[in-house]
Design an enzyme around this catalytic site. Structure first.
Site, short mmCIF file in Angstrom:
data_model
loop_
_atom_site.label_atom_id
_atom_site.label_comp_id
_atom_site.label_asym_id
_atom_site.label_seq_id
_atom_site.Cartn_x
_atom_site.Cartn_y
_atom_site.Cartn_z
N LYS A 87 0.82 -1.22 0.00
CA LYS A 87 0.00 0.00 0.00
C LYS A 87 0.85 1.27 0.00
O LYS A 87 0.44 2.30 -0.50
CB LYS A 87 -0.96 0.00 1.18
N GLU A 109 -9.37 7.53 3.27
CA GLU A 109 -10.28 6.64 3.97
C GLU A 109 -9.50 5.40 4.37
O GLU A 109 -8.51 5.05 3.72
CB GLU A 109 -11.42 6.23 3.03
N SER A 377 1.65 -9.71 -0.90
CA SER A 377 1.37 -8.27 -0.87
C SER A 377 1.75 -7.63 0.46
O SER A 377 2.03 -6.43 0.52
CB SER A 377 -0.10 -8.02 -1.17
C1 LIG Z 1 -5.18 -3.89 1.64
C2 LIG Z 1 -4.44 -5.11 1.35
C3 LIG Z 1 -4.80 -5.97 0.29
C4 LIG Z 1 -6.01 -5.75 -0.56
O1 LIG Z 1 -5.98 -4.58 -1.31
P1 LIG Z 1 -5.74 -4.58 -2.88
O2 LIG Z 1 -6.07 -3.18 -3.27
O3 LIG Z 1 -6.64 -5.59 -3.49
O4 LIG Z 1 -4.32 -4.92 -3.12
C5 LIG Z 1 -4.02 -7.08 0.04
N1 LIG Z 1 -2.93 -7.37 0.80
C6 LIG Z 1 -2.56 -6.58 1.83
C7 LIG Z 1 -1.36 -6.97 2.62
C8 LIG Z 1 -3.29 -5.44 2.15
O5 LIG Z 1 -2.92 -4.66 3.18
#
Ligand SMILES: *Cc1c(COP(=O)(O)O)cnc(C)c1O
Length: 408
Positions: A87, A109, A377
């Site tokens: 993020k 948000e 992610s």
């Molecule tokens: C917020 C988040 C997501 C989901 O958000 P996307 O916009 O779909 O990437 C996925 N993995 C993590 C670690 C997150 O914090």
């Protein structure tokens, strides 16, 4: 791929009240100008390197692959980015853009708080005032992230309307922006919302996919056969996939939250037959809606996948067949978390563990000699209250009670 699309097939667009057209057009022009300016791109690259810690590694998961006996799995360790997830790529990019536009104040948000933490962190570093809108129900559930945001100097503003969760926080942020856009940038957190956000967020997240393509080219492996990412709003997935979308290969697989299983309210699966086209919060895409067209509640063990809509570009790529969608349940995600921790010594975020679960199945399906890249992610330290409660409940409860007793 075009850096500016506005619509993706029938999806996307800018379905906003008249008053928000001016700031969105100003933002679109600033974004287009910035991503063509070598000075801005150099500043962004420098910030990504020195502040976010890029490039993040691409790990050949040898132990996991050997134990599964199928395809080789490579893991993009986005969780090693500052603040623990992808993020920050978007938050940092938009904060730099806002600064270039002369904005002094950032609003955002947040639901689970991850986007709020990334935004507050970037604002702290860049000296921008930061206000985070968050439903009071989410504030109650996500205390650790509220704590970090405030430590970064942000003001967390509780939203008492509606269900007091993410969608209500989005409404409040738009309301603020309507009155404040002259000096304020609205830093939206995923690859969705009215144009130009889906394009802009993809561009700032495309650093993930661009690094993968360089790192994979430098590895001994020949070609990527499949790429796997979890999909909440869709920002990590679209950034990870972006350099590969126009080519017909590799297979691109988005993984949604299968939650407790089938049935309304038990999951956040939008891209099977349950999602319906709709226009919600300024963009057209695929949503979980009831008979009246109202957004339905969702469930997932991971707060970041628990969203009733999906970014418009991913929805279109799903419709066209370029992207495949699968889902993983809460339990499958927990199993994947355990598996990669034991075999590779890494902690998947609960969201990312959904992609990990799909990669485990896919490795067996594709078999030896093939290569899968999965996007981790985020890292799972933030999920300790959920994963430890699920996997080590009794000990964890004792520990929390003892800790609580220590606070005066
Ligand atoms: C917020 C988040 C997501 C989901 O958000 P996307 O916009 O779909 O990437 C996925 N993995 C993590 C670690 C997150 O914090």
């Amino acid at each position: 791929m075009d850096k500016y699309n506005n619509f993706f097939g029938d999806f996307g667009g800018r379905y906003v009240p008249e008053v928000l057209r001016a700031p969105l057009i100003e933002l679109e022009n600033a974004y287009k100008d910035a991503v063509e300016d070598p000075d801005f791109l150099a500043e962004l690259a420098e910030f990504q390197h020195t502040f976010i810690g890029r490039p993040t590694p691409l790990l050949h998961a040898v132990n996991a692959s050997t134990e599964l006996g199928g395809a080789d799995i490579y893991i993009k360790l986005e969780g090693l980015a500052n603040t623990g997830a992808h993020k920050i790529n978007n938050a940092a990019g938009q904060a730099l853009l806002a600064k270039r536009m002369g904005k002094k104040r950032i609003i955002a948000e947040t639901g689970a708080g991850q986007h709020g933490v990334a935004t507050a962190s970037a604002c702290a570093k860049l000296g921008l005032e930061c206000v985070i809108y968050m439903g009071t129900e989410d504030i109650r559930r996500q205390r650790p992230n509220v704590y970090w945001m405030e430590l970064f100097g942000a003001e967390v503003r509780g939203v008492e309307s509606g269900s007091r969760t993410l969608k209500d926080a989005v409404n409040e942020a738009f309301r603020d922006w309507t009155a404040s856009y002259r000096d304020t940038h609205y830093l939206l957190g995923s690859a969705l919302g009215p144009s130009p956000f889906p394009d802009m967020v993809r561009e700032f997240q495309s650093v993930i996919g661009n690094e993968v393509s360089e790192q994979f080219a430098a590895s001994e492996a020949e070609q990527i056969d499949a790429m796997v990412a979890c999909v909440g709003g869709g920002s990590n997935a679209i950034g990870f996939f972006s350099p590969y979308i126009e080519a017909g290969a590799p297979r691109l697989i988005g993984v949604e939250a299968g939650g407790r299983g089938e049935g309304r309210g038990n999951n956040a699966v939008r891209m099977d037959d349950t999602g319906r086209p709709g226009i919600v919060q300024g963009y057209k895409s695929c949503f979980l809606l009831d008979e009246d067209g109202q957004v339905l509640p969702t469930h997932s063990i991971s707060a970041g996948l628990d969203y009733p809509g999906i970014g418009p570009q991913l929805a279109e790529l799903g419709r066209s067949g370029r992207l495949e969608f699968q889902s993983a349940t809460d339990d499958e995600a927990l199993e994947a978390l355990k598996f990669f921790a034991r075999t590779e010594g890494i902690i998947f975020a609960m969201e990312s563990a959904h992609a990990g679960a799909a990669a485990i199945g896919l490795a067996k399906e594709l078999g030896k000699g093939r290569n899968i890249v999965v996007n981790m992610s985020g890292r799972g330290d933030k999920d300790i209250f959920i994963s430890a409660a699920a996997l080590d409940g009794a000990n964890w409860k004792d520990f929390l009670q003892e800790e609580a007793g220590r606070i005066r």
